[in-house]
Design a protein around this motif. Structure first.
Motif, PDB file in Angstrom:
ATOM      1  N   ASN A  31       0.852  -1.194   0.000  1.00 51.77           N
ATOM      2  CA  ASN A  31       0.000   0.000   0.000  1.00 51.77           C
ATOM      3  C   ASN A  31       0.891   1.248   0.000  1.00 51.77           C
ATOM      4  O   ASN A  31       0.914   2.018   0.953  1.00 51.77           O
ATOM      5  CB  ASN A  31      -0.913  -0.033   1.236  1.00 51.77           C
ATOM      6  N   LEU A  32       1.610   1.442  -1.113  1.00 53.79           N
ATOM      7  CA  LEU A  32       2.610   2.510  -1.166  1.00 53.79           C
ATOM      8  C   LEU A  32       2.070   3.826  -1.691  1.00 53.79           C
ATOM      9  O   LEU A  32       2.712   4.860  -1.546  1.00 53.79           O
ATOM     10  CB  LEU A  32       3.798   2.074  -2.041  1.00 53.79           C
ATOM     11  N   LEU A  33       0.896   3.807  -2.343  1.00 56.65           N
ATOM     12  CA  LEU A  33       0.285   5.015  -2.887  1.00 56.65           C
ATOM     13  C   LEU A  33      -1.159   5.097  -2.403  1.00 56.65           C
ATOM     14  O   LEU A  33      -1.746   4.088  -2.008  1.00 56.65           O
ATOM     15  CB  LEU A  33       0.335   5.007  -4.416  1.00 56.65           C
ATOM     16  N   PRO A  34      -1.771   6.286  -2.446  1.00 61.59           N
ATOM     17  CA  PRO A  34      -3.138   6.423  -1.930  1.00 61.59           C
ATOM     18  C   PRO A  34      -4.149   5.564  -2.676  1.00 61.59           C
ATOM     19  O   PRO A  34      -5.151   5.136  -2.091  1.00 61.59           O
ATOM     20  CB  PRO A  34      -3.439   7.913  -2.121  1.00 61.59           C
ATOM     21  N   ASP A  35      -3.927   5.337  -3.974  1.00 59.70           N
ATOM     22  CA  ASP A  35      -4.827   4.499  -4.758  1.00 59.70           C
ATOM     23  C   ASP A  35      -4.166   3.139  -4.992  1.00 59.70           C
ATOM     24  O   ASP A  35      -3.366   2.700  -4.183  1.00 59.70           O
ATOM     25  CB  ASP A  35      -5.179   5.199  -6.063  1.00 59.70           C
ATOM     26  N   GLN A  36      -4.478   2.482  -6.091  1.00 63.28           N
ATOM     27  CA  GLN A  36      -3.922   1.153  -6.330  1.00 63.28           C
ATOM     28  C   GLN A  36      -2.406   1.197  -6.516  1.00 63.28           C
ATOM     29  O   GLN A  36      -1.858   2.220  -6.924  1.00 63.28           O
ATOM     30  CB  GLN A  36      -4.575   0.537  -7.578  1.00 63.28           C
ATOM     31  N   PRO A  37      -1.711   0.096  -6.219  1.00 63.53           N
ATOM     32  CA  PRO A  37      -0.256   0.055  -6.388  1.00 63.53           C
ATOM     33  C   PRO A  37       0.120   0.105  -7.872  1.00 63.53           C
ATOM     34  O   PRO A  37      -0.568  -0.480  -8.718  1.00 63.53           O
ATOM     35  CB  PRO A  37       0.136  -1.299  -5.776  1.00 63.53           C
ATOM     36  N   PRO A  38       1.198   0.788  -8.214  1.00 57.12           N
ATOM     37  CA  PRO A  38       1.618   0.868  -9.618  1.00 57.12           C
ATOM     38  C   PRO A  38       2.086  -0.484 -10.136  1.00 57.12           C
ATOM     39  O   PRO A  38       2.686  -1.274  -9.403  1.00 57.12           O
ATOM     40  CB  PRO A  38       2.767   1.879  -9.587  1.00 57.12           C
ATOM     41  N   MET A  39       1.811  -0.733 -11.415  1.00 54.44           N
ATOM     42  CA  MET A  39       2.185  -2.007 -12.028  1.00 54.44           C
ATOM     43  C   MET A  39       3.452  -1.859 -12.864  1.00 54.44           C
ATOM     44  O   MET A  39       3.823  -0.762 -13.278  1.00 54.44           O
ATOM     45  CB  MET A  39       1.053  -2.522 -12.920  1.00 54.44           C
ATOM     46  N   SER A  40       4.064  -2.977 -13.141  1.00 55.49           N
ATOM     47  CA  SER A  40       5.167  -3.024 -14.094  1.00 55.49           C
ATOM     48  C   SER A  40       4.611  -2.880 -15.501  1.00 55.49           C
ATOM     49  O   SER A  40       3.394  -2.988 -15.733  1.00 55.49           O
ATOM     50  CB  SER A  40       5.914  -4.352 -13.969  1.00 55.49           C
ATOM     51  N   VAL A  41       5.499  -2.658 -16.462  1.00 59.01           N
ATOM     52  CA  VAL A  41       5.072  -2.586 -17.859  1.00 59.01           C
ATOM     53  C   VAL A  41       4.378  -3.885 -18.259  1.00 59.01           C
ATOM     54  O   VAL A  41       3.310  -3.877 -18.891  1.00 59.01           O
ATOM     55  CB  VAL A  41       6.275  -2.304 -18.782  1.00 59.01           C
ATOM     56  N   ALA A  42       4.958  -5.008 -17.880  1.00 60.30           N
ATOM     57  CA  ALA A  42       4.358  -6.296 -18.212  1.00 60.30           C
ATOM     58  C   ALA A  42       2.984  -6.440 -17.565  1.00 60.30           C
ATOM     59  O   ALA A  42       2.046  -6.973 -18.171  1.00 60.30           O
ATOM     60  CB  ALA A  42       5.277  -7.432 -17.777  1.00 60.30           C
ATOM     61  N   GLY A  43       2.847  -5.975 -16.335  1.00 62.51           N
ATOM     62  CA  GLY A  43       1.561  -6.047 -15.647  1.00 62.51           C
ATOM     63  C   GLY A  43       0.502  -5.191 -16.318  1.00 62.51           C
ATOM     64  O   GLY A  43      -0.673  -5.585 -16.398  1.00 62.51           O
TER      65      GLY A  43
END
Length: 347
Positions: free
Chosen positions: A200-212
């Protein structure tokens, strides 16, 4: 006062204010708007409804010139353009909304007696949101601020940030998705290619990798298929998914998306839930503005969409509603700030 809907210009008083703006020479229009704001800020209690209505119309015109602001398209708004407005009107407009929404306000009391009161409040909240957006910094600068804070205060969470994405992978993802990434997303991926595990590093959803991002985009494309109920807007409602949405962050099937459709909203952030349509009203004008707000939260203790950073009992970063005190029965500690708050800023 004749009123026919909840919009800032959906009443006789606001329509008359628009006419006054049109009848004023262009150089004098900002002054007329400033007067409307000042009249509310200097007014005695209870706040007169007519003063409030004129000021809300002025607030809408101020917000229209802010990043992420909606143009005033009401037929009862001004016909002639409003010139560039002084920067200080933005903070004044926020204070006006505070006054209009608080007791004793005749306008608030009148709307509170109707079934449209929640919709009226919602319109004011959307104006407030736009006015409170920070001035975006370069993405690399925002990530540098975020990284510095996390290294100092929560090294275990910082360790979950992935290294930069390979430029070749970013280019391949754009080719697969058939669209170009906005500059701020490319710059963000050059700082961190998402995170290495859920956190839970950001207020909204966690950032994804390019592949994700590619995987989630392909999944949504396959689910939506050619079904118009999933791919076509319904009036003012967004579709469930659009091929020109980039899912840059995701959790449990719900994603934070970047809208790459042509038009003034290109690059804006919104949400796409797995069981709902897309939404942009509660989004951000672009990724750069969002990351600036996150960095400001760490540095100055400001909020992001009503959330604030906390540290868990094990020292991990956790975003929760402002004022939260615990997580699953264990205490949450408000995150320390990098430096004292230096400028007014609202969540």
């Amino acid at each position: 006062m004749g009123t026919w809907d909840v919009g800032p210009f959906d009443n006789d008083t606001a329509a008359d204010f628009s006419s006054s703006l049109d009848e004023t020479v262009e150089a004098g229009r900002p002054g007329l708007m400033r007067d409307a704001l000042v009249h509310v800020l200097d007014a005695d209690d209870p706040l007169d409804q007519h003063l409030a209505v004129e000021a809300v119309a002025a607030v809408a015109l101020v917000a229209a010139q802010c990043p992420g602001g909606r143009p005033v398209t009401s037929p009862y708004g001004p016909d002639l353009p409003v010139p560039a407005l002084p920067a200080d009107l933005r903070e004044m407009a926020l204070r006006v909304l505070d006054r209009v929404e608080a007791e004793p306000s005749e306008l608030r009391a009148l709307w509170a007696e109707t079934d449209k009161y929640p919709h009226w409040l919602r319109n004011l909240q959307l104006l407030r949101r736009v006015l409170a957006f920070p001035t975006p910094q370069p993405v690399a600068r925002s990530w540098a601020r975020i990284d510095a804070w996390m290294r100092q205060h929560t090294p275990t969470s910082y360790a979950l940030l992935a290294p930069p994405a390979a430029p070749a992978d970013v280019e391949a993802a754009q080719e697969t998705m058939g669209l170009r990434f906005p500059t701020d997303l490319v710059e963000s991926l050059a700082c961190h290619n998402g995170i290495t595990q859920w956190a839970n590093l950001l207020p909204d959803q966690p950032p994804m990798s390019v592949a994700g991002m590619v995987e989630h985009w392909q999944m949504c494309i396959e689910i939506a298929g050619d079904d118009p109920d999933l791919t076509q807007p319904d009036g003012d409602d967004e579709p469930w998914w659009h091929a020109l949405w980039i899912p840059w962050a995701q959790s449990d099937g719900d994603s934070q998306i970047i809208d790459m459709r042509e038009g003034p909203g290109q690059g804006r952030l919104g949400s796409a839930a797995h069981d709902d349509t897309g939404h942009f009203d509660d989004g951000w004008p672009n990724l750069a503005t969002y990351l600036t707000a996150v960095a400001d939260a760490f540095d100055h203790g400001t909020g992001v969409d009503g959330k604030a950073p906390f540290l868990t009992s094990t020292g991990d970063l956790w975003w929760a509603r402002s004022g939260s005190t615990e997580l699953n029965g264990t205490p949450l500690t408000p995150a320390p700030t990098t430096r004292a708050r230096t400028a007014p800023h609202r969540p």
